[in-house]
Design an enzyme around this catalytic site. Structure first.
Site, mmCIF file in Angstrom:
data_model
loop_
_atom_site.group_PDB
_atom_site.id
_atom_site.type_symbol
_atom_site.label_atom_id
_atom_site.label_comp_id
_atom_site.label_asym_id
_atom_site.label_seq_id
_atom_site.Cartn_x
_atom_site.Cartn_y
_atom_site.Cartn_z
ATOM 1 N N PRO A 1 0.810 -1.222 0.000
ATOM 2 C CA PRO A 1 0.000 0.000 0.000
ATOM 3 C C PRO A 1 0.840 1.267 0.000
ATOM 4 C CG PRO A 1 -0.003 -0.999 2.173
ATOM 5 C CD PRO A 1 0.750 -1.931 1.277
ATOM 6 N N GLU A 2 1.389 1.590 -1.170
ATOM 7 C CA GLU A 2 2.117 2.844 -1.323
ATOM 8 C C GLU A 2 1.179 3.857 -1.979
ATOM 9 O OE1 GLU A 2 6.179 2.531 -2.413
ATOM 10 O OE2 GLU A 2 6.369 0.499 -1.666
ATOM 11 N N LYS B 1 -0.362 8.601 1.514
ATOM 12 C CA LYS B 1 -0.836 7.289 1.930
ATOM 13 C C LYS B 1 -2.102 7.375 2.783
ATOM 14 C CE LYS B 1 3.764 5.192 1.885
ATOM 15 N NZ LYS B 1 4.691 4.314 2.600
ATOM 16 N N ARG C 1 13.394 0.073 8.330
ATOM 17 C CA ARG C 1 12.905 -0.700 7.196
ATOM 18 C C ARG C 1 14.065 -1.441 6.543
ATOM 19 N NH1 ARG C 1 8.149 1.734 5.364
ATOM 20 N NH2 ARG C 1 7.879 -0.055 4.004
#
Length: 276
Positions: free
Chosen positions: A2-3, A51, A254
């Protein structure tokens, strides 16, 4: 993943399903909205900002003197909205992950594992979104402002800076990795040492725009399974350019993927001449 493009697509799905419809029922399964009932409210539009998803509604008078409201949600890594026909089985996720249900005569929108669910006056959206940088897929996209924000912290690695939504809104880990590979930049390069920062920003926008309107995200031009990315998700597989094994390592909070040959690690910063 979900970018920004996925959120943009999701907003369009909700818009097609609900825009112009009067809600016949709602069900919120989060404490802050547990007693909220949107029955009788009209959905005016569904939009995205980076987002963030924004479902804008009008409350029936005389419910409140402020009749324009926004239902805000964030997908993060695992949230999804799905639209179903009335009576259709809800199959996207297990039922215990449902956080919101919006019903109309034509469709039912179900939100799974949503984050940051909030209902607020539309006039106050900036209270939640004002910190965001320019939206890569927004009508008001401003590449010069995105470059200015990135350049304001020259010592931050470009890999971390691209994920900071305060710089530009919409880039996630997939696009970060793919963008830096295409530009031949190591994720550990300080922003101040990135050659042609405007060109990097421009490519980021083109990559997201190219995937707008479809669910398969591709940076290679191929939609075939296993051929949609250059480095993302390809640890230990050969680089599509040089054959070097793709590396994977943590960067901030990340993981990042890169080709050690095509994206060489920058030399340490020059400490300068020591005082005599």
């Amino acid at each position: 993943m979900p970018e920004g493009d996925t959120v943009w697509n999701t907003a369009r799905v909700l818009h097609r399903a609900l825009a112009g419809a009067r809600l016949t029922g709602s069900d919120f399964r989060v404490p802050a909205l547990a007693t909220t009932d949107l029955t009788g409210w009209t959905v005016t539009e569904s939009a995205s900002r980076g987002k963030h998803l924004l479902l804008r509604l009008t409350a029936p008078a005389p419910v409140t003197s402020t009749i324009a409201w926004t239902l805000h949600s964030h997908l993060r890594m695992d949230g999804v909205w799905r639209a179903y026909a009335p009576g259709e089985r809800w199959t996207a996720r297990p039922a215990h992950l449902i956080r919101a249900v919006l019903r109309s005569a034509q469709a039912v929108a179900v939100g799974y594992h949503l984050h940051e669910l909030a209902l607020l006056p539309t006039a106050e959206e900036e209270r939640l979104l004002g910190h965001l940088g320019p939206d890569l897929l927004g009508a008001d996209w401003d590449p010069a402002e995105a470059v200015r924000r990135l350049a304001a912290a020259p010592g931050v690695t470009i890999g971390e800076a691209l994920l900071d939504q305060r710089n530009l809104a919409g880039v996630g880990n997939l696009y970060k990795c793919e963008l830096l590979f295409l530009r031949g930049i190591s994720p550990w390069t300080p922003v101040g040492a990135v050659p042609d920062l405007p060109g990097t920003v421009a490519l980021a926008q083109r990559l997201l725009a190219a995937n707008r309107g479809r669910w398969t995200q591709s940076t290679t031009g191929s939609l075939r399974r296993g051929q949609t990315s250059y480095v993302y998700g390809r640890r230990a597989q050969p680089c599509r350019r040089c054959g070097t094994a793709i590396a994977k390592e943590d960067l901030g909070d990340r993981v990042t993927y890169w080709c050690p040959t095509c994206q060489p690690t920058p030399p340490p910063a020059d400490p300068g001449t020591p005082p005599v």
